[in-house]
Design a protein around this motif. Structure first.
Motif, PDB file in Angstrom:
ATOM      1  N   SER A   1       0.800  -1.228   0.000  1.00 51.30           N
ATOM      2  CA  SER A   1       0.000   0.000   0.000  1.00 51.30           C
ATOM      3  C   SER A   1       0.829   1.273   0.000  1.00 51.30           C
ATOM      4  N   GLN A   2       2.019   1.240   0.607  1.00 48.71           N
ATOM      5  CA  GLN A   2       2.846   2.449   0.700  1.00 48.71           C
ATOM      6  C   GLN A   2       4.318   2.116   0.438  1.00 48.71           C
ATOM      7  N   PRO A   3       4.633   1.577  -0.743  1.00 52.13           N
ATOM      8  CA  PRO A   3       6.025   1.177  -0.998  1.00 52.13           C
ATOM      9  C   PRO A   3       7.008   2.341  -0.979  1.00 52.13           C
ATOM     10  N   VAL A   4       6.595   3.504  -1.461  1.00 51.43           N
ATOM     11  CA  VAL A   4       7.516   4.651  -1.491  1.00 51.43           C
ATOM     12  C   VAL A   4       7.855   5.099  -0.072  1.00 51.43           C
ATOM     13  N   ALA A   5       6.837   5.203   0.785  1.00 48.84           N
ATOM     14  CA  ALA A   5       7.085   5.609   2.165  1.00 48.84           C
ATOM     15  C   ALA A   5       7.949   4.583   2.885  1.00 48.84           C
ATOM     16  N   LEU A   6       7.681   3.302   2.653  1.00 52.56           N
ATOM     17  CA  LEU A   6       8.463   2.260   3.318  1.00 52.56           C
ATOM     18  C   LEU A   6       9.914   2.282   2.852  1.00 52.56           C
ATOM     19  N   VAL A   7      10.131   2.414   1.553  1.00 53.43           N
ATOM     20  CA  VAL A   7      11.496   2.492   1.030  1.00 53.43           C
ATOM     21  C   VAL A   7      12.218   3.703   1.600  1.00 53.43           C
ATOM     22  N   GLY A   8      11.532   4.834   1.698  1.00 52.03           N
ATOM     23  CA  GLY A   8      12.170   6.020   2.242  1.00 52.03           C
ATOM     24  C   GLY A   8      12.633   5.814   3.668  1.00 52.03           C
ATOM     25  N   TYR A   9      11.784   5.194   4.481  1.00 54.60           N
ATOM     26  CA  TYR A   9      12.142   4.941   5.873  1.00 54.60           C
ATOM     27  C   TYR A   9      13.305   3.953   5.973  1.00 54.60           C
ATOM     28  N   LEU A  10      13.208   2.833   5.258  1.00 52.80           N
ATOM     29  CA  LEU A  10      14.251   1.808   5.357  1.00 52.80           C
ATOM     30  C   LEU A  10      15.573   2.303   4.776  1.00 52.80           C
ATOM     31  N   SER A  11      15.512   3.087   3.717  1.00 51.77           N
ATOM     32  CA  SER A  11      16.743   3.648   3.148  1.00 51.77           C
ATOM     33  C   SER A  11      17.416   4.578   4.137  1.00 51.77           C
ATOM     34  N   ASP A  12      16.610   5.401   4.814  1.00 53.14           N
ATOM     35  CA  ASP A  12      17.173   6.313   5.806  1.00 53.14           C
ATOM     36  C   ASP A  12      17.849   5.545   6.941  1.00 53.14           C
ATOM     37  N   ILE A  13      17.210   4.466   7.383  1.00 54.95           N
ATOM     38  CA  ILE A  13      17.809   3.635   8.431  1.00 54.95           C
ATOM     39  C   ILE A  13      19.103   3.008   7.922  1.00 54.95           C
ATOM     40  N   ALA A  14      19.097   2.524   6.684  1.00 55.61           N
ATOM     41  CA  ALA A  14      20.305   1.908   6.116  1.00 55.61           C
ATOM     42  C   ALA A  14      21.437   2.912   6.026  1.00 55.61           C
ATOM     43  N   TYR A  15      21.142   4.132   5.586  1.00 56.11           N
ATOM     44  CA  TYR A  15      22.171   5.174   5.506  1.00 56.11           C
ATOM     45  C   TYR A  15      22.740   5.480   6.891  1.00 56.11           C
ATOM     46  N   ARG A  16      21.852   5.614   7.877  1.00 59.14           N
ATOM     47  CA  ARG A  16      22.288   6.031   9.207  1.00 59.14           C
ATOM     48  C   ARG A  16      23.106   4.964   9.926  1.00 59.14           C
ATOM     49  N   HIS A  17      22.898   3.704   9.528  1.00 59.22           N
ATOM     50  CA  HIS A  17      23.613   2.615  10.197  1.00 59.22           C
ATOM     51  C   HIS A  17      24.667   1.979   9.288  1.00 59.22           C
ATOM     52  N   ALA A  18      24.987   2.624   8.180  1.00 62.34           N
ATOM     53  CA  ALA A  18      26.024   2.121   7.287  1.00 62.34           C
ATOM     54  C   ALA A  18      27.399   2.284   7.929  1.00 62.34           C
ATOM     55  N   PRO A  19      28.422   1.553   7.454  1.00 63.37           N
ATOM     56  CA  PRO A  19      29.778   1.691   8.025  1.00 63.37           C
ATOM     57  C   PRO A  19      30.265   3.130   8.055  1.00 63.37           C
ATOM     58  N   SER A  20      30.002   3.887   6.983  1.00 60.70           N
ATOM     59  CA  SER A  20      30.269   5.329   6.961  1.00 60.70           C
ATOM     60  C   SER A  20      28.925   6.014   6.890  1.00 60.70           C
ATOM     61  N   ALA A  21      28.412   6.399   8.029  1.00 62.56           N
ATOM     62  CA  ALA A  21      27.028   6.861   8.095  1.00 62.56           C
ATOM     63  C   ALA A  21      26.818   8.106   7.244  1.00 62.56           C
ATOM     64  N   GLY A  22      25.636   8.168   6.660  1.00 65.34           N
ATOM     65  CA  GLY A  22      25.261   9.339   5.871  1.00 65.34           C
ATOM     66  C   GLY A  22      24.864   8.952   4.466  1.00 65.34           C
ATOM     67  N   ARG A  23      24.055   9.767   3.858  1.00 68.21           N
ATOM     68  CA  ARG A  23      23.648   9.541   2.486  1.00 68.21           C
ATOM     69  C   ARG A  23      24.836   9.748   1.544  1.00 68.21           C
ATOM     70  N   PRO A  24      24.781   9.132   0.341  1.00 67.88           N
ATOM     71  CA  PRO A  24      25.912   9.258  -0.572  1.00 67.88           C
ATOM     72  C   PRO A  24      26.337  10.699  -0.828  1.00 67.88           C
ATOM     73  N   GLU A  25      25.360  11.604  -0.985  1.00 66.44           N
ATOM     74  CA  GLU A  25      25.725  12.996  -1.281  1.00 66.44           C
ATOM     75  C   GLU A  25      26.351  13.681  -0.084  1.00 66.44           C
ATOM     76  N   GLU A  26      26.135  13.095   1.137  1.00 67.08           N
ATOM     77  CA  GLU A  26      26.699  13.701   2.325  1.00 67.08           C
ATOM     78  C   GLU A  26      28.144  13.274   2.584  1.00 67.08           C
ATOM     79  N   THR A  27      28.568  12.171   1.964  1.00 68.02           N
ATOM     80  CA  THR A  27      29.897  11.640   2.241  1.00 68.02           C
ATOM     81  C   THR A  27      30.816  11.732   1.046  1.00 68.02           C
ATOM     82  N   SER A  28      30.337  12.255  -0.069  1.00 65.43           N
ATOM     83  CA  SER A  28      31.146  12.355  -1.276  1.00 65.43           C
ATOM     84  C   SER A  28      32.038  13.602  -1.200  1.00 65.43           C
TER      85      SER A  28
END
Length: 260
Positions: free
Chosen positions: A233-260
């Motif tokens: 029912s809400q794939p875009v919202a779910l992807v946004g939330y899970l992507s944000d969690i993945a970015y925040r808990h990645a080995p080098s935390a932050g979105r790609p544009e924040e760490t480039s």
């Protein structure tokens, strides 16, 4: 690279995650392994053996990833934390610390009486009861009937798991309790669910005390206009939330544009 491992729930295999495929942003790597006994995967000799389950799933459950366990998958993933290297975080999607309640004042919306009746029905007619469960969990979606048809288009008209695996899963839904794990988590634990989830308690759905407890561990999110299956029912919202969690808990935390 931010990694996610997505784990499905009772009676539904990894195809439940297909509606999310076109929405993942750059920099997020996603895997969707099936549990033993689902799809083409060999079942366990004893499907209730958590140690054997952990050994079988070890190669799939990357400790350098965020695990996302949906429904029964969330309970199983929480209990596998005792057997495997811990992930960067665990998201329990559509699942609190337990599925079945012995009290009306619990964090589960499914009573013991209801659940026992469901188990008896499954023993009488497994396939019809499975389809009833699909309709039940989809009843909170904005358009339940199209959601049901979409789900059957994804996974087919018959259960995608062995009968023994499904029986064991019902036992696990009725007995597994992650309350102690949530109280003393070995990794960040987060909760996400649809506001209209029919399998969640009213307290969870309105973001009450239970949500506050989870929020202290990192994040709790309620998805508007969604029930138990925000994948549909809400794939875009779910992807946004899970992507944000993945970015925040990645080995080098932050979105790609924040760490480039």
């Amino acid at each position: 690279m931010s990694k996610l491992v997505l784990l499905s729930g009772w009676g539904i295999d990894a195809r439940i995650w297909q509606p999310l495929q076109s929405h993942w942003p750059e920099g997020v790597s996603v895997s969707t392994p099936d549990w033993p006994g689902y799809g083409d995967r060999e079942p366990l000799a004893d499907p209730q053996d958590l140690a054997a389950l952990a050994a079988t799933m070890a190669a799939d459950l990357d400790p350098d990833a965020v695990w996302v366990g949906w429904s029964l998958g969330g309970l199983l993933a929480a209990h596998l934390l005792a057997y495997l290297p811990t992930p960067r975080a665990l998201v329990m999607l559509g699942m609190g610390p337990r599925f079945v309640s012995d009290s009306h004042n619990s964090n589960s919306a499914v009573s013991r009486v209801e659940f026992k009746a469901f188990q008896r029905a499954f023993h009488r007619d497994a396939e019809s009861t499975w389809q009833h469960f699909l309709r039940w969990q989809l009843s909170g979606e904005p358009a339940p009937r199209p959601a049901f048809e979409r789900l059957l288009d994804l996974i087919g008209q018959v259960p995608p798991a062995t009968h023994a695996t499904l029986l064991a899963g019902l036992v696990q839904l009725g007995t597994l309790d992650a309350t102690a794990i949530v109280a003393n988590p070995p990794c960040p634990m987060l909760r996400c669910q649809g506001v209209r989830d029919p399998l969640a308690s009213r307290e969870q759905a309105r973001g009450g005390q239970d949500s506050d407890k989870w929020a202290t561990m990192g994040s709790a999110l309620l998805i508007e206009e969604a029930g138990h299956c925000p994948q549909l029912s809400q794939p875009v919202a779910l992807v946004g939330y899970l992507s944000d969690i993945a970015y925040r808990h990645a080995p080098s935390a932050g979105r790609p544009e924040e760490t480039s």
